[in-house]
Design a protein around this motif. Structure first.
Motif: not given
Length: 118
Positions: A33, A37, A50, A54
Motif C-alpha cells: 500500500l 501511494e 489497492q 485493503k
C-alpha cells in the motif's frame, strides 16, 4: 503440550508452513500500500490493486483462524497467499519504475492489434 494440532507441511513442493502468517501478511500488505501511494491516484493498477489489498488486509486483521481466513480469501493455502503478496509487492515496485500511466512516447502502428495482419 498444546491442544491444537500444528500444520507440519503444506503438501505443496517448495511452499513452507508459516507459523504466524498474519504478521507476515499485514507487513507485506502495508508495504505494498505504501508503494501504491506513490502512484497517481487515477492509475488503473493502483486503483484495482489497492482495493484488493485493503479487502485482504481487513480479512487478515479480523479473522485470526488460519483455516477460516483461507476460506474467506478463497485464494488457496495461506502460504500461497503469502507468496502472492510477496510477488505483488515486487510487481508494484516494478510498476513504479515502468510508469504505465504515462502517455506513449510514439503512437503504435495503425493495424498493430488487428488479426490477421494485412
Amino acid at each position: 503440550m498444546s491442544g491444537a494440532a500444528r500444520k507440519v507441511t503444506t503438501g505443496l513442493t517448495g511452499l513452507k508452513v508459516f507459523e504466524d502468517p498474519h504478521v507476515k501478511l499485514v507487513h507485506l500488505y502495508n508495504r505494498t500500500l505504501g508503494v501504491l501511494e506513490k502512484m497517481p491516484a487515477e492509475a488503473g493498477y493502483r486503483v484495482n490493486t489497492q482495493a484488493i489489498i485493503k479487502n485482504r488486509l481487513q480479512l487478515v486483521q479480523t479473522e485470526k483462524n488460519v483455516s477460516a481466513l483461507e476460506a474467506k480469501m478463497n485464494c488457496g493455502l495461506i502460504g500461497e497467499v503469502v507468496r502472492q503478496a510477496e510477488r505483488e509487492l515486487h510487481l508494484a515496485r516494478n510498476m513504479l519504475q515502468y510508469k504505465p500511466w504515462e502517455p506513449l512516447i510514439a503512437q503504435p502502428p495503425k493495424r498493430q492489434f488487428q488479426w490477421p495482419p494485412s
